[in-house]
Scaffold this motif. Structure first.
Motif, PDB file in Angstrom:
ATOM      1  N   ALA A   1      -1.484   6.513  -5.995  1.00 57.30           N
ATOM      2  CA  ALA A   1      -0.821   6.960  -4.767  1.00 57.30           C
ATOM      3  C   ALA A   1       0.640   7.283  -5.037  1.00 57.30           C
ATOM      4  O   ALA A   1       1.194   8.232  -4.484  1.00 57.30           O
ATOM      5  CB  ALA A   1      -0.932   5.880  -3.700  1.00 57.30           C
TER       6      ALA A   1
ATOM      7  N   ASN B   1      -0.750   0.551  -6.413  1.00 61.38           N
ATOM      8  CA  ASN B   1      -1.584   1.739  -6.314  1.00 61.38           C
ATOM      9  C   ASN B   1      -0.841   2.869  -7.009  1.00 61.38           C
ATOM     10  O   ASN B   1      -0.157   3.674  -6.377  1.00 61.38           O
ATOM     11  CB  ASN B   1      -1.863   2.054  -4.851  1.00 61.38           C
TER      12      ASN B   1
ATOM     13  N   THR C   1       0.838  -1.191   0.000  1.00 64.75           N
ATOM     14  CA  THR C   1       0.000   0.000   0.000  1.00 64.75           C
ATOM     15  C   THR C   1       0.870   1.236   0.000  1.00 64.75           C
ATOM     16  O   THR C   1       2.088   1.175   0.171  1.00 64.75           O
ATOM     17  CB  THR C   1      -0.880   0.045   1.258  1.00 64.75           C
ATOM     18  N   ALA C   2       0.223   2.327  -0.147  1.00 68.70           N
ATOM     19  CA  ALA C   2       0.958   3.597  -0.175  1.00 68.70           C
ATOM     20  C   ALA C   2       1.634   3.845   1.168  1.00 68.70           C
ATOM     21  O   ALA C   2       2.717   4.411   1.244  1.00 68.70           O
ATOM     22  CB  ALA C   2       0.017   4.738  -0.505  1.00 68.70           C
TER      23      ALA C   2
ATOM     24  N   GLY D   1       1.053  10.595  -6.416  1.00 68.68           N
ATOM     25  CA  GLY D   1       0.846  11.640  -5.423  1.00 68.68           C
ATOM     26  C   GLY D   1      -0.180  12.653  -5.878  1.00 68.68           C
ATOM     27  O   GLY D   1      -0.707  12.593  -6.996  1.00 68.68           O
ATOM     28  N   THR D   2      -0.486  13.585  -5.013  1.00 70.65           N
ATOM     29  CA  THR D   2      -1.491  14.589  -5.352  1.00 70.65           C
ATOM     30  C   THR D   2      -0.834  15.939  -5.482  1.00 70.65           C
ATOM     31  O   THR D   2      -1.179  16.907  -4.821  1.00 70.65           O
ATOM     32  CB  THR D   2      -2.588  14.651  -4.278  1.00 70.65           C
TER      33      THR D   2
END
Lengths: 241, 600, 294
Positions: free
Chosen positions: B346, B343, B2-3, B349-350
């Motif tokens: 993720a 993912n 996961t992230a 990133g944002t």
């Protein structure tokens, strides 16, 4: 006659069908429709033994034939006619028919001759061109020959992939009528077809496949209404119908 | 993974060399150990018979390593590497005996000769592949001994050339080891290490892509012909090294030294040992060459039978060879059923991008076709098409089968060329460029069947995109995200991820290519509804954060209408409608089309 | 000069007929399964070995010699069918579609090695029961003429078999559309084995007939195989009529090379022809499919 249960299938690592079940009874025509890439041909190829399904079973007459090779399925009475009117181009029409009979249960010459006569009555053009190379036939005539090749094998189940590909529309009705009479003699038939309007009248039941799954399964006469319902639902959500 | 676990991934810098070799490290060190141990032990034990045998074995290993590189890394079937080996040996021997050149210079001449021979091998490989190439190279191996006989003024014909390297065979180093044994063991080790490094280098990866899928290679800006030629030259030089050492060991070269058997040995050693593995050639040469020596030392003729029988048995029982078979077994045991859940979103990133769409809607379109026409024989696939794709948009290309969508995509990427009309990308005319040239201009593509390579790690599969980066992207993926991706994927195997995620990987590959325009050919085929959503989201993320432009050929109309900014509908090679999703959905001509055919 | 020209032409065509026979035997297997048998050359030499074994054992006349021809063909056919069976084994699982390149090469190596073990590296020659013919004013050993006859015989026989008999039609069908053949229920594996057997008949009889003019040794086979392949490429891979033209072309050229430059240059010239054809006309004279897969 043919029961396909919970098939998962695809090409290599690419899954195409997810949990598809269909069945067809003797004397019945099942029409399978769906968009390009929905998985119609993959389904027929899986049933016909060209693709081994990852999961699910194919039963012929109650016997599990999942994963059998096409050549052995033909001997069990299941015959797939591939799309694109594929016959053997460098071989004469008559010899193409002889090769179609290679999988006949016994060596009965009389039965073969009767089947050939039958074919030539339905499609007189084949009689005319009996000793021409198959490559000299038009697309429609080749499709007739491909069906004839399957007919002389006298299968119990016939799978027919897009009989209309590359054919003039006018040629379709005689081909579909032939399939109708064939089914009436007790053969179970599955047709995959683009031209729903022409194929629907001969279909007893219909199945719509969408993105590898069965979307609609209904009687042939109800298909139009079911599709209309589905497209209204789509239109309501702002998508093209 | 996961992230969250990603954040905690160990960031310790591994030693450069070890991280370079990656999962091959164990094999490499074991290989080097075996080569040096067997190369020196007979000297230490004072067994001149085995010293001689292992000197030969080690140079055969060199040649087999080169065969391995050629066969697996570059995908070239050559049955005639013995000819390159022989040319080098003959050239060095002739130079030193007939022309009095000192041996070091003779070695250089021998290597030049082997280079020439490998260029001769590479030429037909540019035109033909597969068994045709096998036959050509096999002919070369048959012809070489005949030529040696024909030019007997230079080669002494059947008598051959004798040389004397007695001093090098004396055990003069510390009184126990001969310079010859030491030199050969070191050179063989170095060549093995070079092969290991090459496999993990950009060149090695490119070679493998070109071997496994020439189209994918071209889409990554790689010219398959150049890769093939390079592979022949590198493998030829390596084989030449073995070839020039041969006369030093044996003290003789003649037509019988380089007959077909030796080519067969090099080839079968790779097959038996394990194609594409580092230890394979070592084990292969031992089994094929040495085993008959130990078991049937007096019957040298049995050796050929052993070559054939062992190769046949391995092919039937262990198609990946001995080392390959073992690795497969261990891989299954350790990682069978292992799943890696990626993912990608993720990882990206944002990051709030400075690229707002409005700012980027520059006047020059990303792709512009004017009056494009493409025919195949009588069939008109693309019929006077005018189409404009703007920067930073997802442009859907829809239509029935045979409507010309994929033909158009192939034109954009250079895989087919317009018969008439023009094609501009960023205002540059690319109508007549080759696919790898177009790729270098920053246009990437994917294919209907995903090109994820099972012989590479997950990261390498993405890295080949990064290798091809153009360097002039307006908004490259930041290094931190790349690093994160590298850690997530690591040495993982593509077997661990399902088809849906392979599609995401492919998109990441083209994203790392830093191409601002990406052409996707039916990417949603085979994806589950969830995977479709994930896929759509990734495209939107890449568009919004990095200003990427997408041309999306797709049957799934829900997906297209869900994410596309503009849509072009094709029918029979012509543009029927083009505009925003709403405009197109409302177009009477289009409504007509889809009601007729979408469900039929 | 005229006489030399005659020798080059007559013997060249005779030699070419051998290449054509090799090419014909390649084609029947290749068209049914896509396999090019690298062991074909050694099968050819084994056919010659039968002739040698017979002629060294007993004194036998022309009639006896003729009677043994089918026997030689059947022996090699059996062996080749067995080899074919082994070759087709790994092809069942689809991941190893190119394994045949290695398995047939291995089979070739094994046969060559067995011959080497049994007979040593020295070439054997069989004796011909026929006296040389006089063609175009040159004395021509009978096997050159017999090779031409065998060539025409097999070409006609293969044409008849492949176009008239049901089995032959089925084998042709495999090469025309393998999927459609499977859909029609043709037993692909069995037909491919039959193709191997027929290929064995062709190559076995060819080796037997021309035994007196070839050196029967472990390293001969590969050269005939290569020249047969070159004839096939020149004529167009998979085309029997192409093989009928390509063989004599390569044969005459080989003979000319031997005459002009010496025996050691025969295969160099063939190799040059192969490379030139592949570079500039990869589909050959009558080819349907191109060699080029780049």
């Amino acid at each position: 006659m043919l029961e396909v249960q919970n098939i998962h299938s695809g090409y290599g690592s690419v899954p195409v069908l997810r949990d598809v079940s269909v069945s067809v009874n003797p004397g019945e025509i099942l029409l399978i429709v769906g968009e390009n890439g929905a998985g119609k041909s993959t389904l027929l190829r899986t049933i016909g033994g060209f693709i081994r399904p990852e999961k699910g079973t194919v039963k012929l007459n109650g016997v599990d034939v999942t994963g059998h090779a096409p050549e052995s399925l033909v001997r069990s009475g299941l015959r797939l006619v591939l799309d694109g009117h594929r016959v053997f181009p460098e071989i004469s029409v008559y010899d193409n028919l002889r090769l179609g009979a290679a999988a006949r249960p016994s060596n009965d010459k009389a039965g073969f001759n009767a089947a050939v006569d039958n074919i030539m009555t339905v499609f007189p053009i084949l009689k005319e061109k009996l000793h021409n190379y198959a490559r000299d036939l038009s697309g429609g005539q080749q499709q007739m020959l491909a069906l004839g090749q399957a007919f002389v094998a006298q299968p119990k189940v016939l799978l027919c992939d897009e009989p209309s590909t590359g054919l003039a529309q006018a040629l379709l009705p005689p081909i579909l009528n032939f399939l109708k009479t064939w089914a009436a003699s007790g053969t179970a038939i599955i047709i995959v077809e683009q031209h729903i309007d022409i194929a629907l009248p001969v279909a007893d039941r219909a199945v719509v496949i969408e993105r590898g799954q069965v979307k609609i399964s209904c009687a042939g006469k109800d298909l139009k209404a079911e599709l209309q319902k589905a497209s209204e639902a789509r239109a309501a959500s702002g998508l093209p119908t | 993974m996961t992230a969250a676990t990603l954040q905690n991934a160990p960031h310790a810098r591994q030693n450069w060399f070890t991280s370079r070799i990656g999962k091959d490290a164990t094999q490499l060190w074991l290989g080097v150990f075996l080569i040096i141990a067997t190369g020196l032990a007979p000297d230490l034990l004072d067994s001149s018979y085995w010293s001689h045998a292992f000197q030969l074995v080690n140079i055969f290993i060199i040649a087999s390593i080169c065969q391995n590189l050629l066969l697996v890394d570059a995908g070239q079937t050559s049955f005639g590497n013995g000819a390159i080996f022989g040319v080098a040996g003959y050239a060095a021997a002739i130079a030193t005996t007939m022309h009095g050149v000192s041996y070091p210079w003779a070695v250089v001449l021998g290597l030049i000769a082997s280079l020439g021979a490998s260029v001769l091998f590479a030429l037909p490989a540019l035109r033909v592949q597969h068994f045709y190439l096998g036959f050509v190279t096999l002919s070369a191996a048959v012809v070489l001994p005949e030529l040696a006989m024909a030019f007997n003024d230079f080669t002494n014909g059947i008598i051959g050339i004798s040389l004397n390297f007695e001093t090098l065979h004396q055990r003069s180093i510390f009184g126990v080891i001969s310079p010859m044994s030491l030199m050969i063991a070191l050179i063989t080790s170095v060549i093995l290490i070079v092969h290991a490094l090459m496999r993990r280098s950009m060149l090695g990866r490119r070679m493998r892509v070109a071997a496994e899928s020439p189209e994918a290679a071209q889409a990554l800006g790689i010219s398959p012909g150049v890769m093939r030629s390079l592979a022949f030259i590198i493998a030829g030089l390596g084989t030449g090294v073995a070839g020039v050492i041969y006369p030093m060991i044996v003290g003789f070269v003649g037509p019988t030294s380089f007959n077909l058997d030796i080519s067969i040995l090099f080839f079968f050693a790779v097959i038996v040992g394990g194609r594409g593995t580092l230890l394979g050639p070592i084990l292969g040469v031992w089994i094929l060459y040495l085993l008959p020596n130990i078991l049937l030392a007096e019957f040298v003729n049995y050796r050929l039978i052993a070559y054939g029988l062992v190769a046949l048995l391995v092919m039937l029982l262990l198609p990946d060879g001995i080392v390959g078979g073992y690795l497969n077994w261990r891989h299954k045991k350790q990682h069978g059923g292992k799943r890696l859940d990626l993912n990608v979103a993720a990882v990206l990133g944002t990051q709030s991008s400075a690229l707002s769409k409005a700012a980027d809607a520059s006047a020059v379109p990303a792709i512009e076709v004017r009056q494009g026409r493409k025919t195949f024989g009588k069939v008109v696939a693309v019929d006077n098409v005018d189409l404009t794709v703007r920067h930073g948009e997802i442009h859907g290309l829809v239509g029935a089968n045979g409507s010309g969508k994929t033909s158009l995509l192939n034109v954009f990427s250079g895989f087919s060329r317009l018969n008439a009309g023009s094609l501009h990308v960023n205002g540059v005319d690319i109508t007549s460029l080759a696919p790898h040239q177009i790729a270098r201009l920053g246009i990437a593509r994917t294919f209907q069947t995903p090109r994820i390579f099972g012989s590479m790690t997950l990261w390498e599969n993405v890295q080949i995109g990064r290798d091809a980066r153009s360097g002039n992207s307006k908004a490259p993926i930041p290094e931190s995200a790349v690093e994160k991706l590298r850690e997530t994927l690591g040495e993982g195997s593509p077997d661990w991820v399902p088809h849906g995620q392979r599609r995401l990987l492919e998109v990441m590959r083209v994203a790392l290519q830093e191409s601002d325009i990406m052409l996707l050919d039916e990417p949603a085929a085979g994806l589950s509804p969830d995977e479709r959503k994930q896929f759509g989201a990734l495209l939107q993320q890449l568009r919004d954060q990095y200003g990427k432009t997408f041309v999306l050929v797709e049957h799934d109309l829900d997906l297209v209408w869900g994410i596309a900014d503009r849509i072009t509908v094709l029918d029979a090679g012509r543009v029927v409608a083009s505009g925003t999703p709403d405009e197109v959905a409302g177009d009477p001509a289009v409504r007509h089309m889809f009601i007729e055919s979408s469900h039929a | 000069m005229i006489e030399e020209f005659g020798i080059i032409l007559v013997r060249g065509i005779g030699l070419g007929a051998i290449y054509t026979l090799v090419a014909l035997s390649f084609n029947v297997v290749h068209s049914s399964s896509g396999i090019l048998n690298f062991a074909q050359g050694n099968m050819f030499v084994l056919g010659g070995f039968i002739a040698f074994a017979m002629s060294s054992q007993v004194e036998f006349g022309p009639w006896m010699w003729l009677a043994v021809i089918p026997l030689a063909g059947i022996s090699i056919a059996l062996l080749l069918t067995f080899q074919g069976w082994i070759t087709l084994l790994p092809l069942k699982n689809s991941t190893q579609q190119n394994s045949w390149i290695i398995t047939t090469m291995a089979a070739s190596t094994i046969i060559g090695a067995v011959m080497l073990l049994l007979k040593g590296p020295w070439a054997q020659t069989a004796t011909s029961p026929f006296t040389p013919f006089n063609v175009l004013g040159t004395r021509t050993p009978a096997p050159y003429i017999l090779a031409m006859i065998a060539c025409v015989f097999w070409y006609v026989a293969l044409r008849l078999f492949l176009t008239k008999t049901l089995t032959g039609l089925a084998i042709s069908a495999l090469s025309q559309d393998l999927e459609a053949a499977r859909a029609a229920g043709l037993r692909v594996r069995r037909l491919q084995l039959i193709a191997f057997a027929i290929s064995g008949m062709v190559i076995g009889t060819a080796g037997y007939i021309v035994a007196p003019i070839i050196s029967i040794a472990a390293d001969t086979g590969i050269k005939y195989m290569l020249n047969g392949f070159i004839a096939s490429v020149v004529g167009g891979m998979g085309s029997d009529i192409g093989a009928m033209i390509g063989g004599p072309l390569v044969g005459v050229l080989s003979m000319f090379a031997i005459y002009q430059f010496g025996g050691h240059f025969q295969n160099v010239v063939s190799l040059a022809v192969l490379v030139l054809v592949l570079m500039f006309k990869p589909e050959g004279l009558f080819g349907r499919t191109s060699a080029r897969r780049v």
